[in-house]
Motif scaffolding. Sequence first.
Motif, PDB file in Angstrom:
ATOM      1  N   HIS A 130       0.830  -1.204   0.000  1.00 42.98           N
ATOM      2  CA  HIS A 130       0.000   0.000   0.000  1.00 42.98           C
ATOM      3  C   HIS A 130       0.866   1.256   0.000  1.00 42.98           C
ATOM      4  N   SER A 134       0.925   3.805  -3.159  1.00 38.69           N
ATOM      5  CA  SER A 134       0.558   5.202  -2.894  1.00 38.69           C
ATOM      6  C   SER A 134       1.640   6.149  -3.410  1.00 38.69           C
ATOM      7  N   THR A 138       1.208   8.846  -6.417  1.00 38.90           N
ATOM      8  CA  THR A 138       1.540  10.257  -6.223  1.00 38.90           C
ATOM      9  C   THR A 138       2.524  10.741  -7.296  1.00 38.90           C
TER      10      THR A 138
END
Length: 140
Positions: A130, A134, A138
Amino acid sequence: MKTDNTIFLMGRIGEKANKFLVKELAKIGLSGLAPSHGDVIANLFKYKEITMSQLSDAIYRDPSTVTALVSKLKRMGYVRTRKDSADTRVTYVSLTDEGKALEPHFQRISLELYQLEYQGVTQEEKETLHTLLSKINTNF
């Protein structure tokens, strides 16, 4: 330049997850629904009533796509729309009773997808995955 197949793998995982969702929806007689419709419905479970603009932001889709998704769900009887009385440019979307009745099915299918996704994966690995995804998200 060094390359890898990470993006390819992420895409394939997304495709396989969508196939799983379509298959599970068909099992309960919802063959006309696509995973993108599920994004709309799931957000309406959460927010009860939401503007089209807020829905667009919530599911990361452009407004014209959201309009098409909502229109189909409306024709199928799962959602209703209403104009804001103070500003008719604003349209609210909410679930009908038929749409609300989908919630237990969606919860079951989501749980099965989650269990399949993380089969054989430790909690630490889940957290690392995760975090990394992430960061990659981004970056884009």
